[in-house]
Motif scaffolding. Structure first.
Motif, PDB file in Angstrom:
ATOM      1  N   ARG A 152       0.847  -1.185   0.000  1.00 57.18           N
ATOM      2  CA  ARG A 152       0.000   0.000   0.000  1.00 57.18           C
ATOM      3  C   ARG A 152       0.884   1.238   0.000  1.00 57.18           C
ATOM      4  NH1 ARG A 152      -3.243  -2.705   3.928  1.00 57.18           N
ATOM      5  NH2 ARG A 152      -2.288  -1.435   5.547  1.00 57.18           N
ATOM      6  N   LYS A 153       0.424   2.262  -0.662  1.00 56.95           N
ATOM      7  CA  LYS A 153       1.209   3.482  -0.756  1.00 56.95           C
ATOM      8  C   LYS A 153       0.475   4.610  -0.048  1.00 56.95           C
ATOM      9  CE  LYS A 153       4.438   5.143  -4.195  1.00 56.95           C
ATOM     10  NZ  LYS A 153       4.849   5.024  -5.585  1.00 56.95           N
ATOM     11  N   ALA A 154       1.216   5.380   0.716  1.00 51.22           N
ATOM     12  CA  ALA A 154       0.612   6.526   1.402  1.00 51.22           C
ATOM     13  C   ALA A 154       0.127   7.537   0.358  1.00 51.22           C
ATOM     14  CB  ALA A 154       1.641   7.167   2.338  1.00 51.22           C
ATOM     15  N   PRO A 155      -0.890   8.347   0.711  1.00 50.16           N
ATOM     16  CA  PRO A 155      -1.402   9.344  -0.242  1.00 50.16           C
ATOM     17  C   PRO A 155      -0.295  10.301  -0.673  1.00 50.16           C
ATOM     18  CG  PRO A 155      -2.885   9.115   1.635  1.00 50.16           C
ATOM     19  CD  PRO A 155      -1.640   8.347   1.968  1.00 50.16           C
ATOM     20  N   ARG A 189       8.056  16.835   4.928  1.00 54.44           N
ATOM     21  CA  ARG A 189       7.435  15.520   4.779  1.00 54.44           C
ATOM     22  C   ARG A 189       7.506  14.756   6.091  1.00 54.44           C
ATOM     23  NH1 ARG A 189      11.809  11.449   3.079  1.00 54.44           N
ATOM     24  NH2 ARG A 189      10.090  10.175   2.311  1.00 54.44           N
ATOM     25  N   ASP A 190       6.576  13.817   6.284  1.00 59.96           N
ATOM     26  CA  ASP A 190       6.579  12.954   7.457  1.00 59.96           C
ATOM     27  C   ASP A 190       7.537  11.790   7.224  1.00 59.96           C
ATOM     28  OD1 ASP A 190       4.687  14.553   8.624  1.00 59.96           O
ATOM     29  OD2 ASP A 190       2.992  13.288   8.066  1.00 59.96           O
ATOM     30  N   GLY A 230       7.481  11.523  -0.670  1.00 57.54           N
ATOM     31  CA  GLY A 230       6.365  12.088   0.080  1.00 57.54           C
ATOM     32  C   GLY A 230       6.359  11.594   1.517  1.00 57.54           C
ATOM     33  N   ASP A 231       5.203  11.606   2.147  1.00 61.89           N
ATOM     34  CA  ASP A 231       5.083  11.199   3.540  1.00 61.89           C
ATOM     35  C   ASP A 231       5.256   9.693   3.695  1.00 61.89           C
ATOM     36  OD1 ASP A 231       4.581  13.801   4.380  1.00 61.89           O
ATOM     37  OD2 ASP A 231       2.420  13.611   4.079  1.00 61.89           O
ATOM     38  N   GLU A 232       5.811   9.312   4.825  1.00 65.07           N
ATOM     39  CA  GLU A 232       5.946   7.905   5.178  1.00 65.07           C
ATOM     40  C   GLU A 232       4.893   7.548   6.222  1.00 65.07           C
ATOM     41  OE1 GLU A 232       9.900   7.235   6.522  1.00 65.07           O
ATOM     42  OE2 GLU A 232      10.826   7.571   4.563  1.00 65.07           O
ATOM     43  N   PRO A 282       3.685   3.961   8.683  1.00 65.99           N
ATOM     44  CA  PRO A 282       4.045   2.578   9.052  1.00 65.99           C
ATOM     45  C   PRO A 282       3.250   1.575   8.222  1.00 65.99           C
ATOM     46  CG  PRO A 282       3.695   3.933  11.009  1.00 65.99           C
ATOM     47  CD  PRO A 282       3.238   4.745   9.850  1.00 65.99           C
ATOM     48  N   GLY A 283       3.950   0.553   7.708  1.00 65.94           N
ATOM     49  CA  GLY A 283       3.272  -0.487   6.956  1.00 65.94           C
ATOM     50  C   GLY A 283       2.917  -0.118   5.537  1.00 65.94           C
ATOM     51  N   CYS A 284       3.376   1.019   5.055  1.00 62.77           N
ATOM     52  CA  CYS A 284       3.061   1.457   3.698  1.00 62.77           C
ATOM     53  C   CYS A 284       4.330   1.847   2.955  1.00 62.77           C
ATOM     54  CB  CYS A 284       2.119   2.669   3.715  1.00 62.77           C
ATOM     55  SG  CYS A 284       0.490   2.355   4.398  1.00 62.77           S
ATOM     56  N   LEU A 285       4.240   1.808   1.632  1.00 61.39           N
ATOM     57  CA  LEU A 285       5.321   2.357   0.831  1.00 61.39           C
ATOM     58  C   LEU A 285       5.332   3.871   0.978  1.00 61.39           C
ATOM     59  CD1 LEU A 285       4.896   0.350  -2.502  1.00 61.39           C
ATOM     60  CD2 LEU A 285       6.463  -0.122  -0.621  1.00 61.39           C
ATOM     61  N   PRO A 286       6.495   4.503   0.928  1.00 61.14           N
ATOM     62  CA  PRO A 286       6.529   5.974   1.007  1.00 61.14           C
ATOM     63  C   PRO A 286       5.726   6.595  -0.137  1.00 61.14           C
ATOM     64  CG  PRO A 286       8.735   5.053   1.274  1.00 61.14           C
ATOM     65  CD  PRO A 286       7.857   3.929   0.841  1.00 61.14           C
TER      66      PRO A 286
END
Length: 328
Positions: free
Chosen positions: A145-148, A173-174, A209-211, A213-217
Motif C-alpha cells: 500500500r502506498k501513502a497518499p 514531509r513525514d 512524500g510522507d511515510e 508505518p506499513g506502507c510504501l513511502p
C-alpha cells in the motif's frame, strides 16, 4: 512464491541494487526484531506475519540468483556453495544445505528437542502451512500500500516557462523513525523546468512524500502553475498581446514596439493600412517553445483594441462628418 521482486525488497526495506551481503545483514536484523517469541501477546500476531514475510522475501531473493555463488564462495573455493550465515549453520559436503534450516528461527535460538518454541514455530510457519501463507499475503498487501501523495504547486513565470530554468523546491514531509515515531523533515529537490512546459504539468519525485508505518513511502508531486503576466497571455503554444490603439492612429497610421519574453525587441508599423476593430496581426514563430517538436515555436498574435473618444464637440462632429463623407 510468485510475488514481484520489488515486494521482497520493500519487505526487507532495501533498495533494488542491494548487495547479497547487505541482504543477509538486513535479514538477520529483521528476524531478530520480529521473532514472535520476543513479542507480548498484544503484538504477536503482527510479529508472526512480519517474521513469515521477512523469511519468505529473503529466500525469494536468494532463489533469484541463477548462480548462487554470487552470495559468496566457501573457504574451500568451490563455486555454488553458500558460506555459513551469521555464524550459524554451514553447508554440508554436497554444497547445498536446506534453507529452511538456516533461515528460520533455529538460526537465532538454540536447537533443542521437539516441543520448544523455536521448533514449534517452524512447524506452524512451514511453507506448506496455509496460515503462514495467509500471514505473508496480509503483510505483503499492507507493505505494498502506498501513502497518499504529497501534492504541491510550483509557480512559474511565463518567462521561466518560455526560457526554461532551474527551481529549488523545499517542502516538509513525514518520516518514520527507527522507533516507529513520525517526525517532520525538511527536504529540498531541484526541478529542471524545460522550455515550453504548460500549467498542469506534473513532476513526480517517487518515494519522497510522507511515510506511514506499513506502507510504501508516498510520492511528492509538484504541479506547474502559471503566474499571470502583465503583457502576454498564453493560449496553448501561442502568445497573445493586446494593444490599445487610439481611433485617430487606427485611421491615420501607428507604430509601437514591445519586448518578447526572450528579451528581443519587436516593432510594428501601420502606415498604409487601417486598423479595424478586431484586427489581429500574427508574427510567426515568436510564441512559446513546443516541447514535442525540437526547435519549433508557436505564434505571437497581436490583437488590437480601438480606443474611441468618450465625447466630441459639435465642431469636431461636423468636421469628422465632412472628412469621412463618402469613405464607406
Amino acid at each position: 512464491m510468485g510475488n514481484p521482486p520489488e515486494l521482497y525488497y520493500k519487505i526487507l526495506n532495501l533498495p533494488k541494487d542491494t548487495s547479497p551481503s547487505e541482504i543477509r545483514a538486513a535479514y538477520k536484523n529483521l528476524v531478530k526484531k520480529w521473532h514472535p517469541d520476543k513479542h507480548p501477546p498484544s503484538s504477536k500476531p503482527e510479529a508472526e506475519a512480519r517474521f513469515k514475510a521477512i523469511t519468505e522475501a529473503y529466500e525469494a531473493l536468494l532463489d533469484q540468483q541463477e548462480n548462487r555463488a554470487v552470495f559468496g564462495v566457501c573457504n574451500d573455493g568451490r563455486a555454488g556453495e553458500r558460506p555459513p550465515l551469521f555464524g550459524g549453520v554451514g553447508l554440508g559436503s554436497g554444497g547445498v544445505a536446506p534453507r529452511m534450516e538456516r533461515t528460520r528461527s533455529d538460526d537465532f535460538y538454540p536447537r533443542s528437542a521437539p516441543g520448544t518454541p523455536a521448533r514449534e514455530f517452524k512447524k506452524v510457519y512451514s511453507s506448506g502451512n496455509s496460515g503462514g501463507r495467509r500471514a505473508f499475503a496480509e503483510f505483503s498487501s499492507s507493505i505494498m500500500r502506498k501513502a497518499p501523495p504529497l501534492e504541491r504547486k510550483l509557480e512559474c513565470t511565463l518567462e521561466e516557462l518560455c526560457r526554461g530554468c532551474k527551481k529549488e523546491v523545499k517542502f516538509s514531509r513525514d518520516v518514520v523513525t527507527k522507533n516507529g515515531l513520525i517526525v517532520k523533515k525538511e527536504v529540498s529537490q531541484m526541478v529542471l523546468v524545460k522550455p515550453g512546459w504548460k500549467k498542469g504539468k506534473q513532476i513526480v519525485f517517487e518515494g519522497m512524500g510522507d511515510e506511514r508505518p506499513g506502507c510504501l513511502p508516498a510520492d511528492a508531486i509538484f504541479t506547474i502553475s502559471e503566474k499571470k503576466h502583465s503583457t502576454f497571455k498564453r493560449v496553448g503554444n501561442d502568445l497573445v498581446l493586446k494593444a490599445e490603439v487610439p481611433l485617430v492612429n487606427a485611421l491615420t497610421g501607428w507604430s509601437f514596439s514591445f519586448r518578447l519574453l526572450s528579451g528581443k525587441k519587436v516593432s510594428c508599423s501601420f502606415h498604409d493600412e487601417i486598423i479595424c476593430p478586431g484586427y489581429e496581426k500574427v508574427i510567426k514563430w515568436e510564441g512559446m517553445p513546443i516541447v514535442e517538436q525540437k526547435g519549433a515555436r508557436g505564434d505571437l498574435k497581436v490583437k488590437f483594441e480601438i480606443v474611441f473618444p468618450k465625447e466630441l464637440t459639435d465642431e469636431q462632429r461636423t468636421g469628422l462628418a465632412e472628412i469621412l463623407k463618402g469613405c464607406c
